[in-house]
Write a protein that holds these residues in place. Sequence first.
Motif, PDB file in Angstrom:
ATOM      1  N   PHE B  27       1.115  -0.948   0.442  1.00 39.84           N
ATOM      2  CA  PHE B  27       0.002   0.094   0.013  1.00 39.84           C
ATOM      3  C   PHE B  27       0.493   0.628   0.032  1.00 39.84           C
ATOM      4  O   PHE B  27       0.438   1.754  -0.698  1.00 39.84           O
ATOM      5  CB  PHE B  27      -0.647   0.151   1.334  1.00 39.84           C
ATOM      6  CG  PHE B  27      -2.546  -0.974   1.050  1.00 39.84           C
ATOM      7  CD1 PHE B  27      -2.973  -0.723   0.003  1.00 39.84           C
ATOM      8  CD2 PHE B  27      -2.893  -1.630   1.896  1.00 39.84           C
ATOM      9  CE1 PHE B  27      -3.893  -1.562  -0.509  1.00 39.84           C
ATOM     10  CE2 PHE B  27      -3.954  -2.556   1.822  1.00 39.84           C
ATOM     11  CZ  PHE B  27      -4.474  -2.046   0.642  1.00 39.84           C
ATOM     12  N   ILE B  28       1.839   1.409   1.159  1.00 42.31           N
ATOM     13  CA  ILE B  28       2.923   2.363   0.901  1.00 42.31           C
ATOM     14  C   ILE B  28       3.561   3.119  -0.397  1.00 42.31           C
ATOM     15  O   ILE B  28       3.942   4.049  -0.847  1.00 42.31           O
ATOM     16  CB  ILE B  28       4.038   2.118   2.119  1.00 42.31           C
ATOM     17  CG1 ILE B  28       2.809   2.057   2.885  1.00 42.31           C
ATOM     18  CG2 ILE B  28       4.948   2.561   1.873  1.00 42.31           C
ATOM     19  CD1 ILE B  28       2.768   3.755   3.968  1.00 42.31           C
ATOM     20  N   LYS B  31       0.665   4.273  -2.461  1.00 47.96           N
ATOM     21  CA  LYS B  31       0.425   5.441  -2.473  1.00 47.96           C
ATOM     22  C   LYS B  31       0.803   6.175  -3.225  1.00 47.96           C
ATOM     23  O   LYS B  31       2.145   6.328  -2.928  1.00 47.96           O
ATOM     24  CB  LYS B  31       0.251   5.251  -1.267  1.00 47.96           C
ATOM     25  CG  LYS B  31      -0.556   6.164  -0.684  1.00 47.96           C
ATOM     26  CD  LYS B  31      -0.769   6.433   0.828  1.00 47.96           C
ATOM     27  CE  LYS B  31      -1.621   7.146   1.234  1.00 47.96           C
ATOM     28  NZ  LYS B  31      -2.085   7.270   2.653  1.00 47.96           N
ATOM     29  N   ILE B 134       5.248   8.082   1.674  1.00 51.52           N
ATOM     30  CA  ILE B 134       4.847   8.149   0.662  1.00 51.52           C
ATOM     31  C   ILE B 134       5.223   8.609  -0.467  1.00 51.52           C
ATOM     32  O   ILE B 134       5.641   9.372  -0.679  1.00 51.52           O
ATOM     33  CB  ILE B 134       3.139   8.940   0.735  1.00 51.52           C
ATOM     34  CG1 ILE B 134       2.265   8.207   1.813  1.00 51.52           C
ATOM     35  CG2 ILE B 134       2.558   8.836  -0.048  1.00 51.52           C
ATOM     36  CD1 ILE B 134       1.692   8.905   2.586  1.00 51.52           C
TER      37      ILE B 134
END
Lengths: 41, 253
Positions: B27-28, B31, B134
């Motif tokens: 996810f990171i 993102k 991010i």
Amino acid sequence: MKIKIDKGFVTNHFWLKVVSLAIAIIVWLYISGEIIKGVRV
Amino acid sequence: MVNLSLLLGWKAIVQILILWLVIYHVFIFFKGTKAIYLLKGIIILLVAFFAFQKLGLTVLSWLLAKLFAFFLIFMAIIFQPELREGLVRLGKGHLFYIEAQKEEIEKTIKDIVSAAGKLSRRRIGALIAIKREIGLKNYIESGVNIEANLTSELLQNIFYPFAPLHDGGVIVVGSKVVAASCLFPLSDNSHLEKTLGMRHRAGVGLSEHSDALVVMVSEENGAISLAINGQLTRNLTPNDLFTILKGQMSKVA
């Protein structure tokens, strides 16, 4: 001796961590369920 | 049903923790990139697939299962650059850490602070975003790719009023200036002072949309400001800026 806990460890991307944990648990439950089903068959 | 003894075993906990870590870092990693929309799409399709299976809608779940196979091939082709970058980072052992090492971080901060101080004295406007965890790929793509080693002189040169790249923001990743003249999203925070110009609104906007640290120099009065998580701190001295940046960057190192 003082132990310093960085709040950011928990609070940074908090919801991302919660959602990832939820997905991890769901995936694990699903796959282990499938494995158990496979073993029983 | 899942056997309860499996749930309570240490092996289960270890497996869930590893899964959690991997999913979180995926996810990171995605993102701030266009791939996050794809990831959301995959999750929706997976939820639909499991729902169809549970409800016994065999035709739909069969169709989805077949589509997934094609989908994976398409994904590998479309996101080949991202996948390659991920594998390279995994190979370097940096997947769980930010790329830059501590001394590199300190040098980067020193150069940025030095440039901000000099630009401030000459009242030259500047907007510098420092990437943390991010990704900022969307914003990098909006500007001009540079990929140069960061130095105070380079930053001053970019923001020199007649330089072609002086409009927009610079994005710093590790010890590199990766892009200049980048467009950042404007903040719609109604609590921001009305006197703030577009540069400051863009800086705050980017810090709201990501965890980047954004340094701004006002061309009106030469004031140095810093935006973190949507919060703007104004009128900083170069020393203050150095201390805050070092504190913030050491959190992710």
